[in-house]
Design a protein around this motif. Structure first.
Motif, PDB file in Angstrom:
ATOM      1  N   HIS A  14       0.856  -1.184   0.000  1.00 39.46           N
ATOM      2  CA  HIS A  14       0.000   0.000   0.000  1.00 39.46           C
ATOM      3  C   HIS A  14       0.893   1.236   0.000  1.00 39.46           C
ATOM      4  CE1 HIS A  14      -3.459   2.511   0.556  1.00 39.46           C
ATOM      5  NE2 HIS A  14      -2.903   3.075   1.612  1.00 39.46           N
ATOM      6  N   THR A  41      -1.916  -1.006  -3.944  1.00 37.53           N
ATOM      7  CA  THR A  41      -3.038  -0.097  -3.763  1.00 37.53           C
ATOM      8  C   THR A  41      -2.414   1.279  -3.512  1.00 37.53           C
ATOM      9  OG1 THR A  41      -3.076  -0.687  -1.425  1.00 37.53           O
ATOM     10  CG2 THR A  41      -4.680  -1.772  -2.851  1.00 37.53           C
ATOM     11  N   ASP A  88      -1.296   2.819   7.495  1.00 38.68           N
ATOM     12  CA  ASP A  88      -1.459   1.706   6.556  1.00 38.68           C
ATOM     13  C   ASP A  88      -0.347   1.634   5.518  1.00 38.68           C
ATOM     14  OD1 ASP A  88      -3.774   1.099   7.745  1.00 38.68           O
ATOM     15  OD2 ASP A  88      -5.098   2.015   6.253  1.00 38.68           O
TER      16      ASP A  88
END
Ligand code: CTP
Length: 413
Positions: A14, A41, A88
């Motif tokens: 991520h 992502t 994250d």
């Protein structure tokens, strides 16, 4: 950089991609596309100034996620975008990073979401990569240089700037790296650093043995495997020198390249460099023989129907010679050979490993790999045989570098 080459490189990762104000924002659109093609992502965060150069709508379409522009965005349940976004992230990349944004980071300011989340990130867990982009005078200004040193000291990785034409019409340092270069920098940053402190020498590609000024003898080796290994070793933190025969491949970022043509040139360059190397990986398809003499001028057809008679002499065996050098014998230089075979892979590989006197030999079927982007390898050493099943040369290079790193660090322990 095509999509097939990078598929899966960032699977499960991520990335937070931050944009600040700069004309180079258009490169970040392409960079974002590369990240998603590689399986990452991507959460885009933009400053107000960035929105003057690129719309959040474009970045949303490219990343497939709504863009964050404000600390006061009410979407997060806890209303703490700066915390959620930075927790994250496997990496935060700010590209372009303006002079003003770098100054904010240097001072630990947090007056916009992007600066705030950089400050709020867990330093040990979420690496911060900064891709500066600005006019050459702004880049050279002592204040900017001071700020760059400060943020590097505070744990950011400041990427290099390129030199060239600038949007303002001037010429000089301060251009942001291209999308593909940013991508390579990120991949390298995320790679496990298993070869730090090692100097790796790689030979790659074919050699070309001249018959006369216009003809010669060569082979089908594309150099792709050796170049992929040089890249993977560099990403693993090694200092890498690549001695390349005549191939048309771009030099992997961060790798020192020495171009050669003939086996004798490759031999000379390799022997010199091996004096300071700690690992030698011989992937080159070196011509075993060369014409005994090179004609000074083109050999002409004289109409008599007579064909020229070529005599050959043997080229030096680069690997065998270096593997028998005092440094290699003392364990200061770990040598890895390759074997291109056409049959009986394992038996031929064992025999070649003994003949060349190397601790590790990597065997493949030559005709099944030359010029292709994939391959399958057999690793033969004292312990036995390990098979690396068919995969891209890029992936095999990463696996092989991990295998070599394990053996080199095992030997050092
Ligand atoms: N090699 C080398 N110098 C040479 C020939 C080969 O450094 N003059 C290295 C290659 O880079 C490779 C290994 O030796 O790592 C084996 O190369 P290969 O061509 O498979 O073996 P050869 O020794 O040429 O044996 P043969 O052609 O008989 O299989």
């Amino acid at each position: 950089m095509n999509a097939n080459d990078i598929a899966g490189e960032l699977a499960g990762r991520h990335i937070v991609l931050g944009l600040t104000g700069g004309v180079a924002a258009f490169k970040s659109a392409e960079f974002c596309r590369l990240l998603t093609k590689a399986g990452a992502t991507v959460q885009v965060v933009m400053t107000d100034s960035a929105s003057q150069f690129m719309t959040p709508v474009t970045m949303q379409a490219l990343s497939g996620r709504p863009v964050y522009c404000s600390q006061w965005d009410a979407r997060p349940d806890n209303n703490m975008a700066h915390i959620n976004l930075s927790r994250d992230a496997d990496a935060i990349v700010v590209a372009p990073a303006s002079a003003d944004f770098i100054a904010q980071l240097a001072q630990g300011r947090a007056n916009e979401l992007l600066a705030l989340l950089c400050l709020a990130r867990p330093i040990g867990r979420a690496p911060l990569l900064i891709a500066p982009a600005m006019n050459r005078e702004m880049w050279a200004h002592p204040a900017t240089q001071r700020n760059v040193r400060q943020i590097a000291a505070d744990g950011a990785q400041v990427l290099a700037v390129a030199s060239g034409d600038q949007a303002c019409g001037e010429f000089g340092d301060g251009r942001m790296l291209e999308a593909g270069e940013l991508f390579e920098e990120l991949i390298a940053h995320l790679a496990p650093k298993t070869l730090v402190g090692q100097h790796v020498l790689v030979t790659a590609g074919p050699t070309f043995e001249a018959i006369d000024p216009v003809r010669g003898i060569t082979n089908h080796s594309s150099g792709k495997m050796g170049f992929a290994i040089a890249r993977a070793a560099c990403e693993a933190g090694a200092d890498v020198t690549l001695v390349a025969g005549p191939v048309h491949l771009p030099t992997p970022r961060g790798v020192r390249r020495v171009d050669v043509v003939s086996a004798r040139q490759m031999h000379q360059a390799s022997v010199d460099i091996a004096r300071s190397a700690s690992v030698f990986i011989a992937t080159a398809a070196v011509a075993d023989w060369r014409p005994a003499s090179e004609a000074e001028h083109k050999i002409k057809k004289d109409g008599s129907g007579e064909v020229p008679q070529l005599a050959f002499i043997e080229n030096p065996d680069i690997l065998a010679e270096i593997a028998q050098s005092p440094r290699a014998r003392a364990g200061d230089l770990y040598c890895v050979g390759f074997a291109a075979e056409s049959e009986n892979l394992e038996a031929n590989a064992q025999a070649k490993r003994a003949r060349k006197g190397v601790p590790l030999l990597v065997a493949n079927i030559g005709p099944a790999t030359f010029g292709r982007d994939d391959n399958a390898l057999l690793l033969v050493d004292d312990e036995g045989v390990i098979e690396l099943s068919r995969a891209s040369k890029r992936m095999l290079a990463q696996q092989l570098v991990a295998e070599i790193a394990g053996r080199v660090s095992g030997a050092a322990a």
